[in-house]
Design a protein around this motif. Structure first.
Motif, PDB file in Angstrom:
ATOM      1  N   LEU A   1      -8.632   8.646   9.119  1.00  0.00           N
ATOM      2  CA  LEU A   1      -8.127  10.010   8.938  1.00  0.00           C
ATOM      3  C   LEU A   1      -6.623   9.967   8.705  1.00  0.00           C
ATOM      4  O   LEU A   1      -5.903   9.139   9.289  1.00  0.00           O
ATOM      5  CB  LEU A   1      -8.423  10.870  10.163  1.00  0.00           C
ATOM      6  CG  LEU A   1      -9.855  11.398  10.303  1.00  0.00           C
ATOM      7  CD1 LEU A   1     -10.021  12.117  11.629  1.00  0.00           C
ATOM      8  CD2 LEU A   1     -10.244  12.325   9.151  1.00  0.00           C
ATOM      9  N   ALA A   2      -6.175  10.930   7.886  1.00  0.00           N
ATOM     10  CA  ALA A   2      -4.765  10.964   7.494  1.00  0.00           C
ATOM     11  C   ALA A   2      -3.827  11.099   8.687  1.00  0.00           C
ATOM     12  O   ALA A   2      -2.755  10.488   8.719  1.00  0.00           O
ATOM     13  CB  ALA A   2      -4.553  12.129   6.537  1.00  0.00           C
TER      14      ALA A   2
ATOM     15  N   ASP B   1      -5.813   3.277   7.722  1.00  0.00           N
ATOM     16  CA  ASP B   1      -7.262   3.048   7.661  1.00  0.00           C
ATOM     17  C   ASP B   1      -7.642   1.575   7.792  1.00  0.00           C
ATOM     18  O   ASP B   1      -8.766   1.247   8.178  1.00  0.00           O
ATOM     19  CB  ASP B   1      -7.813   3.525   6.303  1.00  0.00           C
ATOM     20  CG  ASP B   1      -8.027   5.025   6.238  1.00  0.00           C
ATOM     21  OD1 ASP B   1      -7.575   5.738   7.148  1.00  0.00           O
ATOM     22  OD2 ASP B   1      -8.643   5.482   5.249  1.00  0.00           O
TER      23      ASP B   1
ATOM     24  N   GLY C   1      -0.141   4.387   0.333  1.00  0.00           N
ATOM     25  CA  GLY C   1      -0.889   5.547   0.846  1.00  0.00           C
ATOM     26  C   GLY C   1      -0.043   6.266   1.884  1.00  0.00           C
ATOM     27  O   GLY C   1       1.177   6.082   1.956  1.00  0.00           O
ATOM     28  N   ILE C   2      -0.715   7.054   2.707  1.00  0.00           N
ATOM     29  CA  ILE C   2       0.016   7.881   3.680  1.00  0.00           C
ATOM     30  C   ILE C   2       0.778   7.007   4.676  1.00  0.00           C
ATOM     31  O   ILE C   2       1.951   7.250   4.967  1.00  0.00           O
ATOM     32  CB  ILE C   2      -0.974   8.803   4.406  1.00  0.00           C
ATOM     33  CG1 ILE C   2      -1.495   9.826   3.403  1.00  0.00           C
ATOM     34  CG2 ILE C   2      -0.336   9.489   5.597  1.00  0.00           C
ATOM     35  CD1 ILE C   2      -2.684  10.590   3.861  1.00  0.00           C
ATOM     36  N   ALA C   3       0.110   5.962   5.195  1.00  0.00           N
ATOM     37  CA  ALA C   3       0.764   5.100   6.189  1.00  0.00           C
ATOM     38  C   ALA C   3       1.966   4.391   5.567  1.00  0.00           C
ATOM     39  O   ALA C   3       3.052   4.342   6.159  1.00  0.00           O
ATOM     40  CB  ALA C   3      -0.236   4.077   6.735  1.00  0.00           C
TER      41      ALA C   3
ATOM     42  N   GLY D   1      -5.182   0.615   3.475  1.00  0.00           N
ATOM     43  CA  GLY D   1      -6.171   1.697   3.448  1.00  0.00           C
ATOM     44  C   GLY D   1      -7.601   1.227   3.606  1.00  0.00           C
ATOM     45  O   GLY D   1      -7.893   0.292   4.351  1.00  0.00           O
TER      46      GLY D   1
ATOM     47  N   ARG E   1     -12.589   8.087  -3.940  1.00  0.00           N
ATOM     48  CA  ARG E   1     -11.590   7.551  -3.011  1.00  0.00           C
ATOM     49  C   ARG E   1     -10.180   7.596  -3.608  1.00  0.00           C
ATOM     50  O   ARG E   1      -9.199   7.793  -2.926  1.00  0.00           O
ATOM     51  CB  ARG E   1     -11.976   6.095  -2.671  1.00  0.00           C
ATOM     52  CG  ARG E   1     -11.003   5.367  -1.794  1.00  0.00           C
ATOM     53  CD  ARG E   1     -11.064   5.838  -0.360  1.00  0.00           C
ATOM     54  NE  ARG E   1      -9.831   5.579   0.351  1.00  0.00           N
ATOM     55  CZ  ARG E   1      -9.532   6.036   1.561  1.00  0.00           C
ATOM     56  NH1 ARG E   1     -10.399   6.775   2.215  1.00  0.00           N
ATOM     57  NH2 ARG E   1      -8.384   5.765   2.129  1.00  0.00           N
TER      58      ARG E   1
ATOM     59  N   LEU F   1     -15.841  14.550   3.725  1.00  0.00           N
ATOM     60  CA  LEU F   1     -15.458  14.315   2.331  1.00  0.00           C
ATOM     61  C   LEU F   1     -16.577  14.690   1.376  1.00  0.00           C
ATOM     62  O   LEU F   1     -16.338  15.259   0.318  1.00  0.00           O
ATOM     63  CB  LEU F   1     -15.096  12.847   2.096  1.00  0.00           C
ATOM     64  CG  LEU F   1     -14.053  12.244   3.008  1.00  0.00           C
ATOM     65  CD1 LEU F   1     -13.592  10.911   2.475  1.00  0.00           C
ATOM     66  CD2 LEU F   1     -12.894  13.189   3.157  1.00  0.00           C
TER      67      LEU F   1
ATOM     68  N   ARG G   1      -3.969  11.806  -1.171  1.00  0.00           N
ATOM     69  CA  ARG G   1      -5.362  11.393  -1.390  1.00  0.00           C
ATOM     70  C   ARG G   1      -6.332  12.505  -0.965  1.00  0.00           C
ATOM     71  O   ARG G   1      -7.385  12.693  -1.553  1.00  0.00           O
ATOM     72  CB  ARG G   1      -5.627  10.116  -0.578  1.00  0.00           C
ATOM     73  CG  ARG G   1      -6.949   9.449  -0.848  1.00  0.00           C
ATOM     74  CD  ARG G   1      -7.022   8.074  -0.205  1.00  0.00           C
ATOM     75  NE  ARG G   1      -5.883   7.240  -0.536  1.00  0.00           N
ATOM     76  CZ  ARG G   1      -5.718   6.604  -1.684  1.00  0.00           C
ATOM     77  NH1 ARG G   1      -6.634   6.689  -2.618  1.00  0.00           N
ATOM     78  NH2 ARG G   1      -4.645   5.878  -1.900  1.00  0.00           N
ATOM     79  N   MET G   2      -5.965  13.245   0.095  1.00  0.00           N
ATOM     80  CA  MET G   2      -6.888  14.266   0.610  1.00  0.00           C
ATOM     81  C   MET G   2      -7.121  15.381  -0.387  1.00  0.00           C
ATOM     82  O   MET G   2      -8.020  16.198  -0.198  1.00  0.00           O
ATOM     83  CB  MET G   2      -6.318  14.912   1.886  1.00  0.00           C
ATOM     84  CG  MET G   2      -6.283  13.995   3.055  1.00  0.00           C
ATOM     85  SD  MET G   2      -4.571  13.677   3.376  1.00  0.00           S
ATOM     86  CE  MET G   2      -4.118  15.164   4.217  1.00  0.00           C
TER      87      MET G   2
ATOM     88  N   ASN H   1      -1.078  -0.929  -5.768  1.00  0.00           N
ATOM     89  CA  ASN H   1      -1.871  -1.401  -6.912  1.00  0.00           C
ATOM     90  C   ASN H   1      -2.524  -0.268  -7.697  1.00  0.00           C
ATOM     91  O   ASN H   1      -3.407  -0.506  -8.517  1.00  0.00           O
ATOM     92  CB  ASN H   1      -2.931  -2.408  -6.450  1.00  0.00           C
ATOM     93  CG  ASN H   1      -3.918  -1.799  -5.467  1.00  0.00           C
ATOM     94  OD1 ASN H   1      -3.847  -0.613  -5.182  1.00  0.00           O
ATOM     95  ND2 ASN H   1      -4.821  -2.608  -4.945  1.00  0.00           N
ATOM     96  N   GLU H   2      -2.114   0.986  -7.411  1.00  0.00           N
ATOM     97  CA  GLU H   2      -2.680   2.095  -8.194  1.00  0.00           C
ATOM     98  C   GLU H   2      -1.732   2.441  -9.348  1.00  0.00           C
ATOM     99  O   GLU H   2      -0.518   2.268  -9.229  1.00  0.00           O
ATOM    100  CB  GLU H   2      -2.889   3.317  -7.301  1.00  0.00           C
ATOM    101  CG  GLU H   2      -3.976   3.093  -6.264  1.00  0.00           C
ATOM    102  CD  GLU H   2      -4.520   4.401  -5.696  1.00  0.00           C
ATOM    103  OE1 GLU H   2      -5.001   5.229  -6.481  1.00  0.00           O
ATOM    104  OE2 GLU H   2      -4.447   4.581  -4.479  1.00  0.00           O
TER     105      GLU H   2
ATOM    106  N   ASN I   1      -0.666  -5.859  -7.496  1.00  0.00           N
ATOM    107  CA  ASN I   1      -1.704  -6.115  -6.493  1.00  0.00           C
ATOM    108  C   ASN I   1      -1.346  -7.359  -5.695  1.00  0.00           C
ATOM    109  O   ASN I   1      -1.194  -8.440  -6.264  1.00  0.00           O
ATOM    110  CB  ASN I   1      -3.058  -6.304  -7.197  1.00  0.00           C
ATOM    111  CG  ASN I   1      -4.180  -6.436  -6.200  1.00  0.00           C
ATOM    112  OD1 ASN I   1      -4.407  -5.539  -5.386  1.00  0.00           O
ATOM    113  ND2 ASN I   1      -4.861  -7.565  -6.226  1.00  0.00           N
ATOM    114  N   VAL I   2      -1.215  -7.198  -4.388  1.00  0.00           N
ATOM    115  CA  VAL I   2      -0.897  -8.361  -3.539  1.00  0.00           C
ATOM    116  C   VAL I   2      -2.175  -9.154  -3.313  1.00  0.00           C
ATOM    117  O   VAL I   2      -3.209  -8.592  -2.945  1.00  0.00           O
ATOM    118  CB  VAL I   2      -0.323  -7.892  -2.175  1.00  0.00           C
ATOM    119  CG1 VAL I   2      -0.136  -9.077  -1.231  1.00  0.00           C
ATOM    120  CG2 VAL I   2       0.990  -7.153  -2.384  1.00  0.00           C
TER     121      VAL I   2
ATOM    122  N   GLY J   1       0.817  -1.212   0.000  1.00  0.00           N
ATOM    123  CA  GLY J   1       0.000   0.000   0.000  1.00  0.00           C
ATOM    124  C   GLY J   1       0.847   1.256   0.000  1.00  0.00           C
ATOM    125  O   GLY J   1       1.630   1.486   0.921  1.00  0.00           O
TER     126      GLY J   1
END
Ligand SMILES: Cc1cc2nc3c(=O)[nH]c(=O)nc-3n(C[C@H](O)[C@H](O)[C@H](O)COP(=O)(O)OP(=O)(O)OC[C@H]3O[C@@H](n4cnc5c(N)ncnc54)[C@H](O)[C@@H]3O)c2cc1C
Length: 369
Positions: A276-277, A265, A13-15, A102, A121, A147, A41-42, A33-34, A75-76, A11
């Motif tokens: 939340l971020a 998330d 994302g932020i994390a 996420g 999303r 959102l 994202r925000m 996987n994006e 993609n896992v 992933g």
């Protein structure tokens, strides 16, 4: 051969990105996987206004190379005890694994014959939504949370079409605001082309309208759901890792599988999920420390939300319970929540400048700043 431990993160994302930059003395592979490099994202509603995804990238491609982070698009589909499997059959071994998958936007099943609906999303969702909004004569967002309101406001500013928000609660942002602050915000939204329908229960939808149980119908050429998220726990669950609403972790963010952590998330800590971020970032740092062998207990910070709608700054801090004390002057309104003399939370309308000061006062005796 290197003796360094191999850390894999699922992933981007932020994390995931936060953990990747916090891990030291390990070989790190970040898998996403994006079809884009990790982005903010925000800020994806900016894509509605014409921005390209690249301008929202957290780091340029060089950054990953310079940091020695291997970035892998894929993609896992399964986690084994010492490797993850990708859809294309690739096997990526690890000594330590972080799951930072996420969450996914929820959709509602509406009766009626509506063919298409959207969520917001991912950057790909925003691109798809922009395409339809360019030729639409109305837009409806189901869900008056943070959102949903941001998406509605962005669409009204960018496309100048009637925009509606349907909220089931008696006022918007019921978790972050009191009714008076919500009404103030609703007025500002209306001035900017966003009509908010509260206590709105949906009965059905077709390709032109959403029909409410009280007989109202809402023009909705394009419909977007903003009704919360489901933690991304599926691959963890399919791999035998303990899950409930999210991936279960202990206070060190360890999952039930040895050498596997989770953050962001996707996580459930006790009975709490996040979304939340700020928590994703905190957990990315805490999980990295824990993966490096440091014993840090993750303690989530006080809940807070910051929103700018229709030119108004709305800050919601801490817990909104106890006695309400309101200080209002002109366009500014501060609502403090006090229990047993202790400041528990606050709502600040048009007073972002006080945010840090008020945040520091939470948990202390009210009136003794
Ligand atoms: C429009 C919008 C506005 C927001 N505004 C705010 C805000 O103002 N303030 C705030 O605090 N929060 C906000 N949020 C929420 C915030 O973005 C999330 O809390 C945060 O992104 C969570 O980070 P994360 O790293 O846990 O997960 P995500 O950012 O969701 O990243 C997870 C990544 O993992 C990838 N992934 C999932 N499964 C796999 C797999 N099997 N293999 C490979 N990759 C996988 C996903 O595709 C995704 O890229 C907003 C969210 C949205 C959508």
């Amino acid at each position: 051969m290197s003796n360094r431990k191999r850390a894999v993160i699922i992933g981007g994302g932020i994390a995931g990105v936060q953990a990747a930059s916090s891990l030291k003395e390990m070989d790190v592979t970040l898998i996403s996987n994006e079809p884009f490099l990790p982005y903010y994202r925000m800020r994806i509603e900016e894509i509605l206004g014409g921005k390209d995804v690249q301008s929202l990238y957290i780091h340029p491609r060089d950054w990953y190379e310079e940091k020695g982070i291997e970035y892998l698009e894929g993609n896992v589909s399964l986690i084994e005890k010492d490797a993850v499997l990708l859809d294309d059959g690739k096997r990526v071994p690890f000594d330590r694994l972080l799951i930072a998958t996420g969450s996914q936007a929820r959709r509602l099943e509406l009766p009626g014959d509506r063919k298409e609906s959207f969520v917001l999303r991912t950057a790909s969702d925003a691109i798809a939504l922009r395409k339809v909004l360019e030729n639409a004569d109305s837009f409806t967002v189901v869900g008056g949370g943070l959102l949903g309101l941001e998406a509605a406001y962005a669409a009204a500013c960018d496309f100048h079409i009637p925009v509606n928000v349907i909220e089931t609660a008696p006022y918007i942002l019921p978790r972050q605001l009191d009714e008076d602050s919500a009404i103030l915000l609703q007025k500002k939204l209306a001035e900017n082309g966003v009509s908010v329908i509260v206590s709105g229960e949906i009965e059905s939808a077709d390709d032109h309208f959403v029909y409410l149980k009280d007989g109202r119908k809402v023009q909705s050429a394009v419909l977007c759901f903003s009704v919360g998220v489901n933690p991304g726990k599926d691959i963890a669950a399919a791999s035998g890792i303990a899950t409930d609403r999210g991936i279960l972790v202990d206070s060190h963010l360890r999952t039930s599988m040895e050498n596997v952590w989770a953050a962001g998330d996707a996580v459930q800590l006790g009975d709490r999920t996040f979304g939340l971020a700020v928590y994703a970032r905190e957990m990315g740092i805490a999980a990295a420390s824990s993966m490096m062998g440091e014993a840090v207990d993750y303690v989530p910070s006080e809940p807070s939300a910051l929103l700018k709608v229709g030119g108004i700054d709305v800050v919601s801090l801490g817990l909104l319970r106890g006695e309400k004390i309101v200080e209002a002057s002109g366009d500014t309104r501060k609502t403090f929540y006090v229990e047993d003399g202790i400041l528990k939370g606050a709502i600040l309308i048009n007073d972002k400048a006080s945010m840090m000061k008020v945040k520091a006062m939470i948990g202390r005796e009210y009136g003794r700043a």
